[in-house]
Enzyme design. Structure first.
Site, PDB file in Angstrom:
ATOM      1  CE1 TYR A 180       7.751   2.264  29.263  1.00 17.03           C
ATOM      2  CE2 TYR A 180       7.531   3.463  31.412  1.00 17.03           C
ATOM      3  CZ  TYR A 180       7.420   3.635  30.734  1.00 17.03           C
ATOM      4  OH  TYR A 180       6.733   5.009  29.839  1.00 17.03           O
TER       5      TYR A 180
ATOM      6  CG  ASP B 158      11.983  -2.255  14.380  1.00 13.15           C
ATOM      7  OD1 ASP B 158      11.992  -1.908  15.597  1.00 13.15           O
ATOM      8  OD2 ASP B 158      11.990  -4.370  14.758  1.00 13.15           O
ATOM      9  CB  VAL B 159      13.179   2.594  17.088  1.00 14.51           C
ATOM     10  CG1 VAL B 159      12.772   4.140  16.297  1.00 14.51           C
ATOM     11  CG2 VAL B 159      12.524   1.449  18.464  1.00 14.51           C
TER      12      VAL B 159
ATOM     13  CE  LYS C 223       9.840   5.220  29.087  1.00 18.87           C
ATOM     14  NZ  LYS C 223       9.821   5.338  27.373  1.00 18.87           N
TER      15      LYS C 223
ATOM     16  CB  SER D 205       9.150   7.700  31.672  1.00 19.11           C
ATOM     17  OG  SER D 205       8.499   7.262  33.035  1.00 19.11           O
TER      18      SER D 205
ATOM     19  CB  VAL E 193       1.193  11.763  29.031  1.00 18.72           C
ATOM     20  CG1 VAL E 193       0.373  12.428  27.539  1.00 18.72           C
ATOM     21  CG2 VAL E 193       1.987  11.706  28.971  1.00 18.72           C
TER      22      VAL E 193
HETATM   23  P1  NAP Z   1       2.375   5.325  21.611  1.00 13.32           P
HETATM   24  O1  NAP Z   1       0.776   6.498  21.754  1.00 13.32           O
HETATM   25  O2  NAP Z   1       2.038   3.902  22.131  1.00 13.32           O
HETATM   26  O3  NAP Z   1       3.261   6.009  21.207  1.00 13.32           O
HETATM   27  C1  NAP Z   1       4.492   5.020  21.105  1.00 13.32           C
HETATM   28  C2  NAP Z   1       4.712   4.969  19.492  1.00 13.32           C
HETATM   29  O4  NAP Z   1       6.069   3.966  19.157  1.00 13.32           O
HETATM   30  C3  NAP Z   1       3.861   3.672  17.838  1.00 13.32           C
HETATM   31  O5  NAP Z   1       3.252   4.851  17.450  1.00 13.32           O
HETATM   32  C4  NAP Z   1       4.551   2.949  18.099  1.00 13.32           C
HETATM   33  O6  NAP Z   1       3.529   1.961  16.772  1.00 13.32           O
HETATM   34  C5  NAP Z   1       6.022   3.128  18.361  1.00 13.32           C
HETATM   35  N1  NAP Z   1       6.968   1.941  17.895  1.00 13.32           N
HETATM   36  C6  NAP Z   1       7.229   0.833  19.150  1.00 13.32           C
HETATM   37  N2  NAP Z   1       8.084   0.208  19.101  1.00 13.32           N
HETATM   38  C7  NAP Z   1       8.602   0.550  17.755  1.00 13.32           C
HETATM   39  C8  NAP Z   1       9.738   0.443  17.361  1.00 13.32           C
HETATM   40  N3  NAP Z   1       9.987  -1.029  17.369  1.00 13.32           N
HETATM   41  N4  NAP Z   1      10.066   0.953  15.858  1.00 13.32           N
HETATM   42  C9  NAP Z   1       9.352   2.350  15.125  1.00 13.32           C
HETATM   43  N5  NAP Z   1       8.387   2.605  16.333  1.00 13.32           N
HETATM   44  C10 NAP Z   1       7.911   1.317  17.444  1.00 13.32           C
HETATM   45  O7  NAP Z   1       3.289   5.737  23.108  1.00 13.32           O
HETATM   46  P2  NAP Z   1       3.545   6.942  24.121  1.00 13.32           P
HETATM   47  O8  NAP Z   1       2.895   6.819  25.096  1.00 13.32           O
HETATM   48  O9  NAP Z   1       2.887   8.139  22.894  1.00 13.32           O
HETATM   49  O10 NAP Z   1       4.632   6.617  24.301  1.00 13.32           O
HETATM   50  C11 NAP Z   1       5.733   7.545  23.912  1.00 13.32           C
HETATM   51  C12 NAP Z   1       7.009   7.813  24.077  1.00 13.32           C
HETATM   52  O11 NAP Z   1       6.052   8.508  25.748  1.00 13.32           O
HETATM   53  C13 NAP Z   1       7.137   5.915  25.024  1.00 13.32           C
HETATM   54  O12 NAP Z   1       8.799   5.974  25.268  1.00 13.32           O
HETATM   55  C14 NAP Z   1       6.804   6.063  26.145  1.00 13.32           C
HETATM   56  O13 NAP Z   1       7.587   5.250  27.347  1.00 13.32           O
HETATM   57  C15 NAP Z   1       6.798   7.463  26.955  1.00 13.32           C
HETATM   58  N6  NAP Z   1       5.739   8.291  28.219  1.00 13.32           N
HETATM   59  C16 NAP Z   1       4.544   7.893  27.846  1.00 13.32           C
HETATM   60  C17 NAP Z   1       3.748   7.798  29.370  1.00 13.32           C
HETATM   61  C18 NAP Z   1       2.372   7.996  28.665  1.00 13.32           C
HETATM   62  O14 NAP Z   1       2.081   8.073  29.911  1.00 13.32           O
HETATM   63  N7  NAP Z   1       1.785   8.114  27.997  1.00 13.32           N
HETATM   64  C19 NAP Z   1       4.505   8.363  30.147  1.00 13.32           C
HETATM   65  C20 NAP Z   1       5.850   8.451  30.301  1.00 13.32           C
HETATM   66  C21 NAP Z   1       6.804   8.156  29.373  1.00 13.32           C
HETATM   67  P3  NAP Z   1       2.894   1.404  16.222  1.00 13.32           P
HETATM   68  O15 NAP Z   1       1.636   1.321  17.812  1.00 13.32           O
HETATM   69  O16 NAP Z   1       2.731   0.914  15.715  1.00 13.32           O
HETATM   70  O17 NAP Z   1       2.925  -0.157  17.855  1.00 13.32           O
END
Ligand code: NAP
Length: 262
Positions: free
Chosen positions: A151, A60-61, A155, A138, A184
């Site tokens: 959120y 857990d980060v 960010k 983000s 994304v």
């Molecule tokens: P995602 O598919 O939900 O991936 C996020 C990962 O973080 C999941 O594997 C999750 O694990 C893990 N995680 C959550 N809480 C954690 C914790 N306490 N300790 C360790 N791991 C943890 O989402 P994503 O879209 O790839 O997002 C990745 C990053 O990009 C995030 O920071 C998000 O804010 C950012 N972002 C995403 C978007 C978008 O549109 N998708 C846009 C801008 C920025 P679990 O699944 O087990 O919870």
């Protein structure tokens, strides 16, 4: 010889979405990669799916003890750490009025403290090899939408934190940058699309397509496109780039919602 041969990398949130794509690309370019995630089965499955020797570790980060142990294990096993990518993150919805104190704390704990801790415990090792940090932030660090108060606050703080790390660590040759994606196509985005398409008639894919049309390039990004920016900033080809926040947003931040009549 591959670009990242001999480099050791940790990708938090590497079991899913952007983190998984980044881990795959770093490994393809020769890095020895560990991903960390919350769920053991998901993390091990993702590591096996990526292959290329990528290892999955549960941590857990936002838990200092777990993060310290994770970094110690990687450094002991791999002899150091050259690259840290922080992609673990969560989204919760609500305006300042609607956001509960518990939701606020959770988002700031995972997104902000959950970046600070891996950076804190990685830096002593990154200093010894002029390593680099890439934080997944983000476009919400610069602009925002309705109902994402916690959120967007997390960010914005991440971009400020990355600048602070860049300035403090420059004397050691360590670089720190953020990538700032627009929408994304990941499990996080799909979860949002399912939630907000309920009753709207647009359906999950319709909503993803509609969000895509708000980006000048007319679509949402693929996780692999964000991974390209991460891998570039992580490696030596970006050797004189530090303290920047790189949008990977299909032109979103370049646009204003004003257009001449057709
Ligand atoms: P995602 O598919 O939900 O991936 C996020 C990962 O973080 C999941 O594997 C999750 O694990 C893990 N995680 C959550 N809480 C954690 C914790 N306490 N300790 C360790 N791991 C943890 O989402 P994503 O879209 O790839 O997002 C990745 C990053 O990009 C995030 O920071 C998000 O804010 C950012 N972002 C995403 C978007 C978008 O549109 N998708 C846009 C801008 C920025 P679990 O699944 O087990 O919870």
């Amino acid at each position: 010889m591959a670009e990242l041969d001999g480099k050791v990398a940790l990708v938090t949130g590497g079991a899913s979405g952007i983190g998984k794509a980044a881990a795959r690309l770093l490994a393809e370019r020769g890095a020895r990669v560990t991903i960390c995630g919350l769920d053991r089965a998901d993390t091990e499955e993702a590591a096996a799916d990526i292959g290329q020797g990528v290892r999955g570790q549960v941590a857990d980060v936002s838990d200092e003890t777990q993060v310290e142990a994770l970094l110690a294990e990687i450094v002991e096993g791999d002899g150091g750490l050259d690259i840290l990518v922080t992609a673990a993150g969560i989204q919760r919805y609500g305006s300042a009025v609607d956001t509960t104190g518990a939701d606020w704390d959770e988002v700031l704990r995972v997104n902000l403290k959950g970046t600070f801790l891996p950076v804190k415990y990685a830096l002593p090792h990154l200093r010894t090899c002029r390593g680099s940090v890439v934080i997944v932030s983000s476009v919400q660090a610069f602009v925002t939408q309705t109902s994402v108060a916690a959120y967007t606050a997390s960010k914005g703080a991440l971009n400020a934190f990355a600048r602070s790390v860049a300035i403090d660590e420059a004397q050691y040759g360590v670089r720190a940058n953020t990538v700032c994606p627009g929408s994304v196509d990941t499990p996080m985005l799909r979860m949002a699309a399912r939630r907000f398409s309920d009753g709207s008639g647009a359906g999950e894919q319709g909503l993803v397509d509609a969000w895509g049309r708000t980006h000048p390039l007319g679509r949402v990004a693929r996780a692999e496109e964000v991974a390209e920016a991460i891998a570039f900033l992580a490696g030596d080809r970006a050797g004189f780039i530090t303290g920047v926040s790189l949008p990977v947003d299909g032109g979103l931040l370049a646009a204003v919602a004003v257009a001449l009549p057709e």
